[in-house]
Design an enzyme around this catalytic site. Structure first.
Site, PDB file in Angstrom:
ATOM      1  N   HIS A  62     -48.189   9.878 -10.341  1.00 34.59           N
ATOM      2  CA  HIS A  62     -46.845   9.951 -10.918  1.00 34.59           C
ATOM      3  C   HIS A  62     -46.823  10.926 -12.078  1.00 34.59           C
ATOM      4  CE1 HIS A  62     -47.618   7.228 -14.428  1.00 34.59           C
ATOM      5  NE2 HIS A  62     -48.438   6.619 -13.614  1.00 34.59           N
ATOM      6  N   ASP A 178     -52.551   8.820 -18.110  1.00 29.37           N
ATOM      7  CA  ASP A 178     -51.795   8.011 -17.144  1.00 29.37           C
ATOM      8  C   ASP A 178     -50.411   8.649 -17.028  1.00 29.37           C
ATOM      9  OD1 ASP A 178     -50.289   6.090 -15.836  1.00 29.37           O
ATOM     10  OD2 ASP A 178     -50.245   4.712 -17.528  1.00 29.37           O
ATOM     11  N   GLU A 210     -42.622   6.099 -12.232  1.00 30.76           N
ATOM     12  CA  GLU A 210     -43.553   4.993 -11.951  1.00 30.76           C
ATOM     13  C   GLU A 210     -43.539   3.969 -13.069  1.00 30.76           C
ATOM     14  OE1 GLU A 210     -47.609   2.957 -11.983  1.00 30.76           O
ATOM     15  OE2 GLU A 210     -46.598   4.086 -13.542  1.00 30.76           O
ATOM     16  N   GLU A 211     -43.457   4.465 -14.301  1.00 34.14           N
ATOM     17  CA  GLU A 211     -43.611   3.585 -15.466  1.00 34.14           C
ATOM     18  C   GLU A 211     -42.446   2.614 -15.640  1.00 34.14           C
ATOM     19  OE1 GLU A 211     -46.303   3.253 -16.891  1.00 34.14           O
ATOM     20  OE2 GLU A 211     -47.414   5.124 -16.840  1.00 34.14           O
ATOM     21  N   HIS A 320     -51.029   4.179 -22.583  1.00 33.44           N
ATOM     22  CA  HIS A 320     -49.804   3.582 -23.130  1.00 33.44           C
ATOM     23  C   HIS A 320     -49.847   3.537 -24.659  1.00 33.44           C
ATOM     24  CE1 HIS A 320     -47.974   1.730 -19.270  1.00 33.44           C
ATOM     25  NE2 HIS A 320     -48.750   2.750 -18.967  1.00 33.44           N
TER      26      HIS A 320
HETATM   27 ZN    ZN Z   1     -48.900   3.683 -16.966  1.00 31.43          ZN
END
Ligand code: ZN
Length: 361
Positions: A62, A178, A210-211, A320
């Site tokens: 993503h 990420d 995605e998140e 994150h």
């Molecule tokens: Zn993530």
């Protein structure tokens, strides 16, 4: 192509969920001779120039990163915001962020807080919540933020972080590993395979959003209709706080093979196939059973008639948050493992993996 340079460009790009535009531009710049298509939601597809094969493997990652969105501006010119993705409040204050304004310009701001000098004892001990945080761009009024800074409700916000690489220990530091590591892994896996005589089509699908609930991958899986999928992730590392035997995502120990998280249970025969190939090729890997978390595999494995999905993660510390660490050696081994798995796929093996019970696998 140099993987670290590619990761640097992707990591430095700003792309809150729904605002992945700048990441798409970086993908376009670094895709080489891969063909590229972008759909209405900004999901981005990369393809090798190959004749059409009966089976298709989708490579997923993503493009979005955890960020925020401006919600309202108060009388003092402080910007109130909501999270886009999984943040916890105590990772946010006193960091620099970038707000994309109405003209598409990035405005730097500081996540502000009341100076300790003015805090009461009760305020010092009060639990922190995102509702109590604001962003200060150096303005002093509502009008200044709206008219001069051109920031209104609905602007995307991301961490302001510049990538760095330590040549000595091969450790990278940057934001949103990420999942820009996954985006880089798709490009590098396609590059590694483009001169191979493969039995399958391989399509890269760089998904949006995605998140906020694996939304883009719902569409990419429906569009590509893959027979198998490999999901690349910048997966959370647990080595900085877990004991040796407990840790399942350690920097330097190779890609993580994910057996379970809250979004899916791994396809055990596809996992066995991939583990055997990694072992045969001396590619290090680590098995992980996650108690929580989720990836696009959650959407992809339930798409169409059901898809066997393999999740390979490059361990990344402190995802994150603003800053992550990851090993470029782990990244290269992630790409290598995916490429070797795809090279070994034959029509019979794909058919076998798609059957409810395998005879050989
Ligand atoms: Zn993530």
């Amino acid at each position: 192509m140099n993987s670290v340079k590619l990761i640097e460009a992707l990591s430095n790009a700003y792309g809150a969920p729904g605002f992945e535009d700048d990441v798409v531009k970086v993908v376009k710049e670094y895709k080489g001779d891969l063909s590229m298509e972008v759909d209405t939601l900004m999901n981005t597809y990369l393809r090798m120039d190959q004749s059409d094969k009966p089976f298709t493997v989708m490579l997923d990652s993503h493009m979005d990163e955890v960020g925020f969105m401006t919600q309202y501006i108060d009388d003092k010119g402080l910007i109130h915001f909501i999270p886009l993705g999984g943040w916890i409040a105590h990772n946010i204050p006193a960091h620099l962020v970038m707000i994309k304004n109405c003209d598409g310009e990035y405005i730097e701001g500081v996540v502000s807080s009341k100076p300790p000098h003015f805090m009461s004892e009760a305020e010092r001990n009060a639990p922190l919540t995102i509702d109590n945080l604001t962003i200060d761009v150096g303005a002093s009024s509502y009008d200044e933020v709206i008219n001069d800074f051109k920031i209104i409700p609905g602007c995307p916000i991301v961490p302001a972080v510049t990538f760095k690489y330590n040549e000595k220990n091969k450790v990278m530091r940057g934001k949103c590993f990420d999942n820009r590591l996954g985006c880089a892994a798709i490009i590098q896996t396609l590059n590694a395979l483009k001169n191979e005589d493969l039995a399958v089509n391989v399509v890269g699908a760089l998904a949006v959003q995605e998140e906020v609930g694996t939304r883009g991958a719902v569409v990419t899986a429906r569009t590509i209709k893959p027979d198998l999928a490999i999901v690349f992730e910048g997966t959370p590392a647990d080595d900085s706080f877990s004991s040796e035997y407990m840790a399942q995502s350690v920097l330097g120990k190779g890609p993580q093979v994910r057996h379970r998280d809250n979004s899916y249970i791994g396809h055990h025969r596809f996992i066995k196939f991939a583990r055997d190939i990694a072992t045969k090729n001396n590619i290090p890997f680590q098995d992980a059973v996650r108690k929580a978390g989720g990836t696009n595999a959650g959407s992809i494995h339930l798409s169409n008639e059901g898809i066997p999905v393999l999740v390979l993660g490059t361990p990344s510390r402190y995802i994150h948050t603003h800053y992550s660490y990851a090993s470029s050696v782990d990244f290269e081994n992630t790409v290598k493992m995916a490429a070797e798995v795809i090279k070994e796929l034959t029509p019979d093996i794909v058919k076998e993996l798609k059957q409810p019970f395998g005879e050989k696998l």
